[in-house]
Write an enzyme that holds these catalytic residues in place. Sequence first.
Site, PDB file in Angstrom:
ATOM      1  N   LYS A  19       6.980  37.843  38.574  1.00 47.18           N
ATOM      2  CA  LYS A  19       6.381  37.045  39.650  1.00 47.18           C
ATOM      3  C   LYS A  19       4.926  37.450  39.862  1.00 47.18           C
ATOM      4  O   LYS A  19       4.021  36.596  39.890  1.00 47.18           O
ATOM      5  CB  LYS A  19       7.161  37.251  40.946  1.00 47.18           C
ATOM      6  CG  LYS A  19       6.458  36.720  42.196  1.00 47.18           C
ATOM      7  CD  LYS A  19       7.190  37.129  43.468  1.00 47.18           C
ATOM      8  CE  LYS A  19       6.401  36.748  44.702  1.00 47.18           C
ATOM      9  NZ  LYS A  19       6.244  35.291  44.864  1.00 47.18           N
ATOM     10  N   HIS A 697       4.488  21.985  45.788  1.00 50.20           N
ATOM     11  CA  HIS A 697       4.659  23.019  44.781  1.00 50.20           C
ATOM     12  C   HIS A 697       3.553  22.982  43.729  1.00 50.20           C
ATOM     13  O   HIS A 697       3.563  23.776  42.791  1.00 50.20           O
ATOM     14  CB  HIS A 697       6.026  22.878  44.116  1.00 50.20           C
ATOM     15  CG  HIS A 697       7.160  23.141  45.055  1.00 50.20           C
ATOM     16  ND1 HIS A 697       7.742  22.141  45.797  1.00 50.20           N
ATOM     17  CD2 HIS A 697       7.794  24.281  45.408  1.00 50.20           C
ATOM     18  CE1 HIS A 697       8.702  22.667  46.552  1.00 50.20           C
ATOM     19  NE2 HIS A 697       8.747  23.951  46.341  1.00 50.20           N
TER      20      HIS A 697
END
Length: 757
Positions: A19, A697
């Site tokens: 991440k 997003h």
Amino acid sequence: MVTTHSLGFPRIGKNRELKFALEKYWRSEISQQDLLQQGQSLRQAHWQLQNKVTWLPVGDFSFYDHVLDTSALLGNLPARSQNETNDLDRYFQVARGQSANQDSCHAISAGEMTKWFDTNYHYIVPEFDANTAFTLNPDNLIAQIKQAQQQHQQVKPIILGPVSYLWLGKSKDDTNKLDLLDSLVAVYEQLLITLAQEGIEWVQIDEPIVVTELDDSWHHALKQAYFCLNKTPVKLLLTSYFGELKENLHLVCELPIAGLHIDAVNGFSEINKVVDWLPSHKVLSLGVIDGRNIWKTDLNSCLDWLEPLHERLQDRLWLAPSCSLLHVPVDLTNETEIDDDIKSWLAFAIQKMDELDILATALNQGYLSVQQQLQDNSTAILSRQQSTRVHNLTVKARTVSVDKAIATRQSPYNKRALIQKEHFNLPLFPTTTIGSFPQTTEIRQKRKSFRQGVLTEQDYHQFIKDEIKDVIEAQEAIGLDVLVHGEPERNDMVEYFGQQLEGYAFSQFGWVQSYGSRCVKPPILFGDISRPKAMTVEWAKYAQSLSDKPVKGMLTGPVTILNWSFVRNDQPHSETCLQLALAIRDEVLDLEKAGINIIQIDEAALREGLPLRRSQWQSYLDWAIYSFKVTANGVRDETQIHTHMCYSEFNDIIEAIAEMDADVITIETSRSDMVLLDVFNEFDYPNDIGPGVYDIHSPNIPTVEKITMLIKKASQRIPAERLWLNPDCGLKTRGWAEVKPALAAMVAASRILRASI
């Protein structure tokens, strides 16, 4: 000897290394080589954690999504991204979209994203059209195979099967997806030949659609594909998971494959049927460890039924988790704050691999070789079954005594709508957001300091109040009609509520990938649920005191809390969901008493909880919709109930959604260019609806013209007086520099639309 293998391992790393590396790369803080090196390091670490298996998995690692990886492998990335010459950046363009900049005068829209079967993992939907042509691009997979071969003697590549790939994709024109099968299978043949040249013996080829209801055309496609692929020089392990094969069982057993994997957790009743039907030259892999949940496997019970199967199948028996371990956290050993009793009931990915090894060792070397491990497991299983912390008689009594009348609103929608119109006096095309605003670094740091005791409760609460005030002022300045408090106090839309409910436990590092770099930390629902005190009222009251405009109370609905938790597996989900519904109902009524007259109860996960077979949908929808109505329907007619659903194909359950009887529903439609609203051509949806007008997003900032165009499309299906404008999801993952201009464009579009009526 029993063979062991893994269907896939979590990609993100013990500490979410992937991440953070991805986000640094996207911010241009590290180079592409740095990102690739991080991927190499994670793969090596994960293989080391699985080094006891007979066949080491390779190809399960992804920088964003394994379905998008398959599109790249097959040379099927959308044409709109073809100007990007860097393969990795083109891949990320499809995943995330790209704003117009000095290098590109046109914004590039992201691929549509939806849920992976009935999980909370999201995949990028493959796109097909009349110009679709597949071209093998195996370099990335081959590189991973070569790296894995240096770690382990035997490696097993994992690829998504050709029929499931077509089934999961969408045609952007009138192209019949199955017309592409021949050309697609030809590329798969090339791939398998290439893998054989790299020394590969077995290939795991995932066809998860075989646990769904398939018509004759898809049955024929499976036969056609595998009779062709059978000619290649590798052994294929066809893999199913998430459910039972049912009417597809005989077909799958008869396909010309070397082995079959079935989910022995969700399809336990079919094991003996498969053993009887599978030809004697084929391997049977049983998914005996639950790859979807975090409870320990009852190893002794498992061995009771595995031992006779082992005696019958001998070397033909393989053991594995039920599905990829992508859906569970990496490691339990780092969890120091989970109560010891509860921790003893749990198993994360590494511990699940240990469980697999114990089972295989017991079968291969005898039970005495793992006697202590089996005894420890038995003690933990019994402890959970007998725990008074799991079972609360007061809660159970409340659910049993529920009067079904509490699930019905005082008046029908058409009457409520008139009352609410007079009460709120909102303009046409009212504007709002889904709830959350940017979770800045400062907010996260303050929350961490408070959790660690560095920041006092008084100081933390003042900080949250200041953040709420800033959010209210920002929305007032932008001109939104219905405001939210921004949720600065919330770490997660499910965990936040779980932390205030009895019956929940929480991990520190139990992260699971949702999509790309987005990770969630599902709370652990281990016992009967109750609400000791109000959870959101203080913040909602404060936010409403700052504005004359209505401020929504923001709650997560019972079905979403259920589906986005690691849920107890010792009672029906319907019973657990009703417990949640009653707890959230108490919060709804307290919000109303406090003067909050618009309350949003998000059910983002309603669709993903649907069983994979349509024949089982109604049973689920009956208790899921009932639970929502128990939560929402105790309020007065003046109180407006909103709900939100995101990134799900909801068209096929539109009647059930209408049955929820929410006054306003907000949904995700931006990535599909409002195509999801086609259902309203045939179904007269009775209540208000807010189709998401831009994709949160993606970093792209929407234009006024694009939003106006989308709502005009929507107004062709839904009367203007019942349309709302909103983003397609919450804004917590975006920065203020993106949020403010995007919302300003939305408000400007609403004013243009009002003037045009």
